[in-house]
Write a protein that holds these residues in place. Sequence first.
Motif, PDB file in Angstrom:
ATOM      1  N   ARG A   1     -24.364 -24.990 -63.930  1.00 23.59           N
ATOM      2  CA  ARG A   1     -24.754 -24.935 -62.516  1.00 23.59           C
ATOM      3  C   ARG A   1     -25.089 -26.335 -62.009  1.00 23.59           C
ATOM      4  N   ILE A   2     -25.794 -27.101 -62.808  1.00 27.23           N
ATOM      5  CA  ILE A   2     -26.141 -28.477 -62.428  1.00 27.23           C
ATOM      6  C   ILE A   2     -24.883 -29.321 -62.315  1.00 27.23           C
ATOM      7  N   ALA A   3     -23.999 -29.200 -63.298  1.00 27.05           N
ATOM      8  CA  ALA A   3     -22.754 -29.978 -63.288  1.00 27.05           C
ATOM      9  C   ALA A   3     -21.912 -29.639 -62.057  1.00 27.05           C
ATOM     10  N   GLN A   4     -21.848 -28.373 -61.695  1.00 23.71           N
ATOM     11  CA  GLN A   4     -21.075 -27.965 -60.519  1.00 23.71           C
ATOM     12  C   GLN A   4     -21.727 -28.458 -59.228  1.00 23.71           C
ATOM     13  N   ALA A   5     -23.042 -28.496 -59.206  1.00 24.66           N
ATOM     14  CA  ALA A   5     -23.730 -28.978 -58.003  1.00 24.66           C
ATOM     15  C   ALA A   5     -23.496 -30.475 -57.809  1.00 24.66           C
ATOM     16  N   GLU A   6     -23.409 -31.196 -58.920  1.00 24.89           N
ATOM     17  CA  GLU A   6     -23.185 -32.639 -58.842  1.00 24.89           C
ATOM     18  C   GLU A   6     -21.733 -32.954 -58.496  1.00 24.89           C
ATOM     19  N   ARG A   7     -20.814 -32.238 -59.122  1.00 29.22           N
ATOM     20  CA  ARG A   7     -19.384 -32.489 -58.904  1.00 29.22           C
ATOM     21  C   ARG A   7     -18.597 -31.260 -59.316  1.00 29.22           C
ATOM     22  N   GLU A   8     -17.961 -30.622 -58.359  1.00 27.91           N
ATOM     23  CA  GLU A   8     -17.199 -29.408 -58.654  1.00 27.91           C
ATOM     24  C   GLU A   8     -15.922 -29.751 -59.409  1.00 27.91           C
ATOM     25  N   ARG A   9     -15.709 -28.995 -60.488  1.00 28.70           N
ATOM     26  CA  ARG A   9     -14.491 -29.141 -61.286  1.00 28.70           C
ATOM     27  C   ARG A   9     -13.984 -27.761 -61.650  1.00 28.70           C
ATOM     28  N   PRO A  10     -12.696 -27.543 -61.608  1.00 32.23           N
ATOM     29  CA  PRO A  10     -12.141 -26.222 -61.920  1.00 32.23           C
ATOM     30  C   PRO A  10     -12.486 -25.739 -63.341  1.00 32.23           C
TER      31      PRO A  10
ATOM     32  N   GLU B   1     -15.668 -21.999 -66.792  1.00 31.27           N
ATOM     33  CA  GLU B   1     -16.648 -21.812 -67.866  1.00 31.27           C
ATOM     34  C   GLU B   1     -17.926 -21.174 -67.319  1.00 31.27           C
ATOM     35  N   LEU B   2     -18.344 -21.581 -66.122  1.00 33.82           N
ATOM     36  CA  LEU B   2     -19.523 -20.984 -65.494  1.00 33.82           C
ATOM     37  C   LEU B   2     -19.293 -19.493 -65.239  1.00 33.82           C
ATOM     38  N   ALA B   3     -18.107 -19.148 -64.796  1.00 31.85           N
ATOM     39  CA  ALA B   3     -17.786 -17.732 -64.570  1.00 31.85           C
ATOM     40  C   ALA B   3     -17.823 -16.956 -65.887  1.00 31.85           C
ATOM     41  N   ASP B   4     -17.303 -17.554 -66.954  1.00 30.80           N
ATOM     42  CA  ASP B   4     -17.319 -16.901 -68.267  1.00 30.80           C
ATOM     43  C   ASP B   4     -18.739 -16.703 -68.786  1.00 30.80           C
ATOM     44  N   VAL B   5     -19.552 -17.738 -68.684  1.00 35.19           N
ATOM     45  CA  VAL B   5     -20.944 -17.647 -69.145  1.00 35.19           C
ATOM     46  C   VAL B   5     -21.712 -16.629 -68.304  1.00 35.19           C
ATOM     47  N   SER B   6     -21.484 -16.631 -67.006  1.00 36.73           N
ATOM     48  CA  SER B   6     -22.146 -15.674 -66.118  1.00 36.73           C
ATOM     49  C   SER B   6     -21.766 -14.245 -66.496  1.00 36.73           C
ATOM     50  N   TYR B   7     -20.482 -14.011 -66.720  1.00 37.43           N
ATOM     51  CA  TYR B   7     -20.007 -12.687 -67.109  1.00 37.43           C
ATOM     52  C   TYR B   7     -20.651 -12.260 -68.429  1.00 37.43           C
ATOM     53  N   THR B   8     -20.680 -13.163 -69.398  1.00 37.61           N
ATOM     54  CA  THR B   8     -21.247 -12.853 -70.709  1.00 37.61           C
ATOM     55  C   THR B   8     -22.729 -12.520 -70.598  1.00 37.61           C
ATOM     56  N   LEU B   9     -23.458 -13.283 -69.797  1.00 42.15           N
ATOM     57  CA  LEU B   9     -24.876 -12.985 -69.586  1.00 42.15           C
ATOM     58  C   LEU B   9     -25.064 -11.610 -68.952  1.00 42.15           C
ATOM     59  N   CYS B  10     -24.247 -11.294 -67.972  1.00 42.02           N
ATOM     60  CA  CYS B  10     -24.337  -9.991 -67.305  1.00 42.02           C
ATOM     61  C   CYS B  10     -24.072  -8.857 -68.288  1.00 42.02           C
ATOM     62  N   VAL B  11     -23.045  -8.994 -69.104  1.00 42.28           N
ATOM     63  CA  VAL B  11     -22.721  -7.955 -70.082  1.00 42.28           C
ATOM     64  C   VAL B  11     -23.847  -7.837 -71.108  1.00 42.28           C
ATOM     65  N   MET B  12     -24.295  -8.971 -71.626  1.00 38.81           N
ATOM     66  CA  MET B  12     -25.322  -8.972 -72.650  1.00 38.81           C
ATOM     67  C   MET B  12     -26.639  -8.361 -72.152  1.00 38.81           C
ATOM     68  N   MET B  13     -26.964  -8.608 -70.882  1.00 37.19           N
ATOM     69  CA  MET B  13     -28.221  -8.111 -70.337  1.00 37.19           C
ATOM     70  C   MET B  13     -28.046  -6.787 -69.590  1.00 37.19           C
ATOM     71  N   ALA B  14     -26.838  -6.229 -69.615  1.00 35.20           N
ATOM     72  CA  ALA B  14     -26.532  -4.932 -68.994  1.00 35.20           C
ATOM     73  C   ALA B  14     -26.850  -4.925 -67.499  1.00 35.20           C
ATOM     74  N   THR B  15     -26.361  -5.939 -66.805  1.00 37.33           N
ATOM     75  CA  THR B  15     -26.549  -6.039 -65.354  1.00 37.33           C
ATOM     76  C   THR B  15     -25.200  -6.284 -64.698  1.00 37.33           C
ATOM     77  N   THR B  16     -25.176  -6.161 -63.376  1.00 37.36           N
ATOM     78  CA  THR B  16     -23.935  -6.426 -62.654  1.00 37.36           C
ATOM     79  C   THR B  16     -23.992  -7.715 -61.854  1.00 37.36           C
ATOM     80  N   GLY B  17     -25.152  -8.354 -61.815  1.00 37.51           N
ATOM     81  CA  GLY B  17     -25.297  -9.599 -61.066  1.00 37.51           C
ATOM     82  C   GLY B  17     -25.998 -10.657 -61.897  1.00 37.51           C
ATOM     83  N   ILE B  18     -25.608 -11.897 -61.694  1.00 36.85           N
ATOM     84  CA  ILE B  18     -26.144 -12.981 -62.506  1.00 36.85           C
ATOM     85  C   ILE B  18     -27.642 -13.184 -62.277  1.00 36.85           C
ATOM     86  N   HIS B  19     -28.122 -12.971 -61.054  1.00 31.76           N
ATOM     87  CA  HIS B  19     -29.554 -13.162 -60.797  1.00 31.76           C
ATOM     88  C   HIS B  19     -30.379 -12.160 -61.602  1.00 31.76           C
ATOM     89  N   ASP B  20     -29.922 -10.916 -61.667  1.00 29.38           N
ATOM     90  CA  ASP B  20     -30.602  -9.907 -62.476  1.00 29.38           C
ATOM     91  C   ASP B  20     -30.497 -10.236 -63.963  1.00 29.38           C
TER      92      ASP B  20
END
Length: 86
Positions: free
Chosen positions: A20-29, A34-53
């Motif tokens: 998130r910090i790296a993307q805020a400083e300079r967006e790169r595809p 990778e951020l989308a993958d990590v976000s998805y993995t966190l959501c699955v692991m924590m049994a939620t549908t949103g990254i904030h939860d």
Amino acid sequence: MLEPDPKVVRELLTRYASLRIAQAERERPAAARELADVSYTLCVMMATTGIHDAVAKADALLAKGRPPTAADAAGADGESDLSLAV
């Protein structure tokens, strides 16, 4: 429900925050993917549908294993339940 390994959760949260910090400083595809993958993995692991939860549940999971601090002993009004008698 199975509880995720706190070490893995901590690693994912750290990676999520770094990306998130790296993307805020300079967006790169590549970082965005990778951020989308990590976000998805966190959501699955924590049994939620949103990254904030997912982040909130991950924080709560990690807090369960942490020893209480002085801030935890203080009440909502900032007063501690500890006696001041000397």
